[in-house]
Design a protein around this motif. Structure first.
Motif, PDB file in Angstrom:
ATOM      1  N   UNK A  82       0.855  -1.170   0.000  1.00 61.23           N
ATOM      2  CA  UNK A  82       0.000   0.000   0.000  1.00 61.23           C
ATOM      3  C   UNK A  82       0.893   1.223   0.000  1.00 61.23           C
ATOM      4  N   UNK A  83       0.803   1.980  -1.032  1.00 60.95           N
ATOM      5  CA  UNK A  83       1.659   3.155  -1.094  1.00 60.95           C
ATOM      6  C   UNK A  83       0.796   4.401  -1.014  1.00 60.95           C
ATOM      7  N   UNK A  84       1.330   5.405  -0.416  1.00 66.31           N
ATOM      8  CA  UNK A  84       0.537   6.605  -0.225  1.00 66.31           C
ATOM      9  C   UNK A  84       0.938   7.725  -1.173  1.00 66.31           C
ATOM     10  N   UNK A  85       2.159   7.680  -1.668  1.00 66.52           N
ATOM     11  CA  UNK A  85       2.581   8.723  -2.587  1.00 66.52           C
ATOM     12  C   UNK A  85       2.889   8.113  -3.939  1.00 66.52           C
ATOM     13  N   UNK A 145       5.095   7.349  -7.077  1.00 65.70           N
ATOM     14  CA  UNK A 145       6.503   7.254  -7.467  1.00 65.70           C
ATOM     15  C   UNK A 145       6.585   7.048  -8.966  1.00 65.70           C
ATOM     16  N   UNK A 184       5.023  -1.791  -6.211  1.00 62.91           N
ATOM     17  CA  UNK A 184       3.963  -2.170  -5.276  1.00 62.91           C
ATOM     18  C   UNK A 184       2.666  -2.306  -6.047  1.00 62.91           C
ATOM     19  N   UNK A 242      11.773   9.075  -9.715  1.00 60.50           N
ATOM     20  CA  UNK A 242      12.169   8.763  -8.337  1.00 60.50           C
ATOM     21  C   UNK A 242      13.187   7.637  -8.297  1.00 60.50           C
TER      22      UNK A 242
END
Lengths: 172, 172
Positions: A8-11, A13, A38, A128
């Motif tokens: 679970x990524x919040x930002x 990339x 992810x 990134x």
């Protein structure tokens, strides 16, 4: 070797993966999909292919071009077909390895020396992370210029992940 | 830049992170914790510090050592203290950034040239990935030997992630 991560990524990339016609570059993409991407994140994967620059050969006395415009057009067409074929193969790998469609996959083709193209794209897209195989270029060119990955690792600002193809495995 | 991933991993990965006294190496560790390590996976993070080899200076006529055993012992003690301090700092960063304790964090100190130590440890521990800062060594030594990361990227078999410290940020 490792495992599929479902994270679970919040930002968001932006991960650039440099692809070429080598098995090593497909192995690098595959390893990246398994170990870095992810599945349910907002990652954007950008597949970059550097199309070799158009060759301009002049005759020895410098009076004209060796290739006619017809031949140039044929070569250009061939080069574009190769690019399409490689990117299609790379996108297929993404579809196979990413369980869900949360990850955006984009493609870019730029004309030029792979070293310049990759470094410029990293900068331009504010990537990134850059992912690539270890080699690139044939043996002779590498002896003079060093590997593409070495050049990029020195010159780009973002983290660079360099992945070698294991010799023992038949890889994918 | 990017985000904390909370991933579910099914296989165990050994991720080696080379640390030294530079801010860049702590930045590399921090980036790795945020972007590569899966919080609830079975990843093992191994922090490696290469302690500089013991200096052995002989006098010009080769008849004896310049340093007494007392001085050598003091230098050895200092060098071990530096290693402890750096690894403690690195472990603190891991505790702060990893939300849970699912990830095992181990430390290793080996004596020798960083290039050799890192490459040997990757091989010995069958690491799945090596993470390091871009530099290592001072400017002069780097000019002769190249950067540690460049050497490792060429010589280890596993994927290598090279992370530069952004110049603009004061961050970790």
């Amino acid at each position: 070797m490792a495992d599929v991560a479902t994270a679970t990524a919040t930002k968001e990339r932006k991960i650039l993966v440099a692809v070429d016609d080598s098995e090593e570059s497909m192995h690098a993409l595959s390893w990246c999909l398994e170990n870095v991407i992810s599945n349910n994140s907002r990652d954007t994967l950008i597949l970059i292919y550097a199309k070799p620059p158009r060759p301009v050969y002049t005759t020895l006395d410098g009076t004209g071009y060796l290739f006619s415009s017809d031949i140039m057009a044929t070569m250009e067409k061939y080069s574009s077909d190769v690019a399409d074929c490689i990117l299609e193969k790379a996108k297929k790998l993404c579809r196979e390895q990413l369980a869900h469609n949360y990850v955006k996959v984009e493609t870019r083709v730029e004309c030029g020396d792979a070293r310049d193209v990759i470094c410029e794209m990293v900068e331009k897209l504010s990537a990134d992370m850059l992912v690539m195989g270890s080699h690139g270029y044939g043996l002779i060119k590498r002896a003079f210029l060093g590997s593409v990955s070495n050049h990029c690792a020195r010159n780009v600002k973002c983290p660079v992940l360099i992945i070698k193809k294991p010799k023992s495995s038949g890889g994918r």
